[in-house]
Design a protein around this motif. Structure first.
Motif, short mmCIF file in Angstrom:
data_model
loop_
_atom_site.label_atom_id
_atom_site.label_comp_id
_atom_site.label_asym_id
_atom_site.label_seq_id
_atom_site.Cartn_x
_atom_site.Cartn_y
_atom_site.Cartn_z
N UNK A 1 5.37 -2.20 25.28
CA UNK A 1 5.74 -1.01 24.78
C UNK A 1 6.05 -0.93 23.28
N UNK A 2 5.88 -2.09 22.46
CA UNK A 2 6.55 -2.18 21.28
C UNK A 2 5.47 -1.56 20.19
N UNK A 3 6.08 -0.54 19.38
CA UNK A 3 5.14 -0.10 18.48
C UNK A 3 5.26 -0.59 17.04
N UNK A 4 4.77 -1.83 17.29
CA UNK A 4 4.72 -2.85 16.15
C UNK A 4 3.63 -2.30 14.86
N UNK A 5 3.75 -2.66 13.67
CA UNK A 5 3.01 -2.56 12.70
C UNK A 5 1.57 -3.12 12.84
N UNK A 6 0.35 -2.74 13.08
CA UNK A 6 -0.92 -3.31 13.14
C UNK A 6 -1.37 -4.16 11.89
N UNK A 7 -1.96 -5.15 12.15
CA UNK A 7 -2.48 -6.12 11.08
C UNK A 7 -3.11 -5.33 9.83
N UNK A 8 -3.75 -4.13 10.42
CA UNK A 8 -4.59 -3.64 9.55
C UNK A 8 -3.77 -2.42 8.67
N UNK A 9 -2.52 -2.27 9.09
CA UNK A 9 -1.59 -1.08 8.39
C UNK A 9 -1.17 -0.20 9.33
N UNK A 10 -0.35 0.70 8.71
CA UNK A 10 0.14 1.90 9.48
C UNK A 10 -0.63 2.62 10.09
N UNK A 11 -0.44 2.92 11.39
CA UNK A 11 -1.16 4.11 12.06
C UNK A 11 -0.67 5.46 11.64
N UNK B 1 0.68 -1.04 -0.04
CA UNK B 1 0.02 -0.09 -0.18
C UNK B 1 0.78 1.32 0.25
N UNK B 2 0.22 2.49 -0.37
CA UNK B 2 1.00 3.72 -0.35
C UNK B 2 1.37 4.39 0.94
N UNK B 3 0.89 3.56 2.00
CA UNK B 3 1.00 4.18 3.36
C UNK B 3 2.25 3.54 3.94
N UNK B 4 2.83 2.41 3.30
CA UNK B 4 3.93 1.80 4.19
C UNK B 4 5.22 2.98 4.02
N UNK B 5 5.79 3.09 5.21
CA UNK B 5 6.94 4.10 5.38
C UNK B 5 8.02 3.80 4.90
N UNK B 6 8.44 4.74 3.79
CA UNK B 6 9.75 4.55 2.99
C UNK B 6 9.86 3.05 2.52
N UNK C 1 8.48 10.73 1.58
CA UNK C 1 9.99 10.12 1.63
C UNK C 1 9.95 9.19 0.71
N UNK C 2 11.15 9.15 -0.02
CA UNK C 2 11.27 8.02 -1.39
C UNK C 2 12.04 6.97 -0.95
N UNK C 3 11.35 5.76 -1.29
CA UNK C 3 12.36 4.49 -0.81
C UNK C 3 12.75 4.07 -1.99
N UNK C 4 12.67 2.71 -2.40
CA UNK C 4 13.03 2.06 -3.68
C UNK C 4 12.14 0.68 -3.85
#
Length: 556
Positions: free
Chosen positions: A526-536, A429-434, A544-547
């Motif tokens: 206190x782990x800030x994991x990726x929720x199954x539904x996608x990033x908060x 998805x487009x919301x995944x960070x970098x 921010x451009x990744x590859x």
């Protein structure tokens, strides 16, 4: 019971039976269990608020102690426990209490980690939330790890992780029964270990002027200086903290590539007849870098002095020297390097790199240590042509390097980027960070098989373990590291510990159901994991451009 990693054998007494921990529940810690006892009192004592008083002594002379009024948690070492020193048995009897028996001290410790999970997610907190009854389901477990090396690489060179963050990740590793922390301490972008003979390594090499935000295509920069390093006492503390959790710390000192931070500190280490190395600073961007070490005797002596101090800090058997991604252009252009090739009667620059690797392999072996290197240490000559028998290969570009090493009789740690590089994106998805490279989901990691097909039983035995790698080029905070590591590290921990069936036969639905309980444990930690539904919303990095790359990784 929703345990992760899943144990080898589980036999519940009944759905209703349990043992209740009370303030009168005693702790009887036998010989060899001091670390597990200390951990239990510190962590389970804090979470439950229970004192765990010592077990009352026997009043009948020889024999077992008297039974405590509130039952007993007994810790014992018994070398006959199946599965070796890390194997354990855990029995919860509703009448008498809990018994954890390990094949060695490590087995007792891993059994206590399972006990923590049986107590429920609130056992992962640092203080009791409210008065409550602590019940452990009655059961009998027998368990042992599949692999001796169950590792996590933390790249503290690209983005420095303060000491407290390393302690936190050691605790998270212990909770998941991982037992090797690979600390990537040096790279082009930073040098993170104090070397007293060569103080400029940290005075100059430990910080960079600015940092590329995103990967090479990005035009964004963080103009703040970035840096930090661990003193030798810091690292001794980390090693001791890890040892209390039966975790070995493996340091990585990169050479001959990935070395611009060292060259920035000591320009004579670089190829001075090719470029003005005095003008080099610590690298501020990412990618494979042409500025590599000069293949001189002086460079070898310098790194021997570095490694001498490293060996004084890290007592474990393994030392990682990198050995990967070393471009040869500067050596081809360097008169000094070409003379060196002729002096050593080498065929080319690839054999020159192999000569450097073999030098430090033999140097470490003479001091009772074992070299670990990325799979490129096999290049420039076969494994039989000069590496010592103890040299170990970390296979990262897929499985081919590990297969070649195992067939040549070398031990292998499987960490293929296609499966267990946790900097790779988690969804499309487009919301995944970098977003980096291909998608590697929680299910993908759960279906990873470390031992490749096509090896004989003798060759497969050389696969001593597996490792997940957290490369931090685009992970600039603890929150981002959490997001990329979890929940996938929980799936990896099960792959590394449990003797699972073939990937296509694994019970993904069952694992996903167990993860619903495990998310509550991660929340308590206190782990800030990726929720199954996608990033908060605050976990996204818009702009921010990744590859990213389309389709599955090549080896899939």
């Amino acid at each position: 019971m929703d345990l992760i990693p899943t144990p080898s054998h589980t036999a519940p007494y009944s759905a209703e039976a349990s043992f209740t921990l009370t303030e009168a529940t005693a702790l009887d810690a036998g010989p060899g269990t001091a670390r597990a006892e200390r951990w239990l009192r510190t962590y389970l004592g804090a979470a439950t608020g229970l004192p765990f008083p010592p077990s009352p002594p026997s009043t009948k002379g020889a024999g077992a102690p008297e039974r405590a009024a509130g039952g007993t948690v007994r810790l014992a070492v018994d070398e006959t426990v199946s599965g070796g020193p890390e194997g354990y048995r855990l029995t919860v009897d509703p009448a008498s209490g809990v018994r954890v028996t390990g094949g060695g001290p490590a087995g007792v410790f891993w059994g206590v980690q399972t006990l923590r999970q049986l107590l429920g997610p609130d056992a992962f907190r640092r203080a009791p939330l409210r008065p409550r009854t602590w019940q452990v389901p009655a059961c009998h477990l027998a368990d042992a790890p599949r692999f001796a090396w169950r590792g996590l690489l933390l790249d503290v060179a690209r983005h420095f992780m303060p000491k407290d963050g390393v302690f936190r990740y050691l605790d998270l590793m212990a909770a998941h029964k991982l037992n090797v922390l690979h600390l990537h301490l040096t790279d082009d972008q930073g040098w993170r270990v104090e070397i007293r003979r060569h103080p400029r390594l940290t005075e100059v090499g430990a910080w960079r002027e600015r940092t590329k935000v995103g990967l090479r295509e990005s035009t964004r920069w963080d103009e703040r200086p970035h840096g930090g390093y661990y003193t030798q006492e810091d690292l001794r503390e980390i090693v001791a903290y890890a040892a209390d959790r039966h975790i070995t710390v493996v340091p990585e000192i990169d050479l001959p590539g990935h070395s611009q931070a060292a060259i920035a500190a000591y320009p004579e280490l670089g190829n001075t007849d090719v470029l003005d190395t005095a003008a080099l600073g610590v690298l501020t961007q990412w990618g494979v870098n042409p500025n590599v070490l000069a293949p001189t005797e002086e460079m070898l002596r310098f790194y021997e002095e570095v490694l001498t101090e490293v060996l004084e800090i890290f007592p474990g058997p393994f030392v990682h020297i990198g050995g990967d991604e070393c471009p040869k252009e500067q050596w081809r252009a360097s008169a000094t390097a070409q003379v060196r090739i002729k002096e050593l009667d080498l065929a080319d620059e690839h054999e020159l790199q192999s000569h450097i690797v073999r030098h430090f392999d033999a140097w470490l072996a003479r001091r009772g240590r074992r070299l670990v290197g990325w799979e490129e240490i096999l290049e420039g000559g076969t494994a039989e042509a000069g590496l010592t028998p103890g040299a170990t290969v970390a296979s990262w570009r897929g499985f081919a390097g590990g297969i070649a090493a195992a067939r040549a009789g070398h031990d292998v740690v499987m960490c293929p980027e296609t499966h267990v590089y946790l900097d790779w994106r988690q969804a499309d998805g487009p919301d995944e960070p970098v977003p980096i490279r291909h998608v590697r989901t929680l299910e993908d990691v759960y279906r990873f098989e470390p031992v490749p097909a096509g090896l004989t039983a003798e060759q497969a035995a050389h696969v001593i373990g597996t490792q997940a790698n957290l490369w931090t080029e685009v992970m600039d905070s603890a929150r981002v590291v959490d997001y990329m590591a979890f929940p996938r590290l929980a799936a990896f921990a099960e792959v590394a510990w449990s003797d699972l069936p073939a990937p296509e036969e694994r019970d993904w639905d069952g694992f996903e159901a167990r993860m619903r309980t495990h998310y509550a444990r991660l929340d308590a930690l206190g782990v800030e994991y990726r929720p199954p539904s996608g990033p908060l919303p605050w976990q996204r990095r818009p702009g921010v451009i990744g590859r990213p790359m389309a389709g599955p990784p090549p080896e899939l």
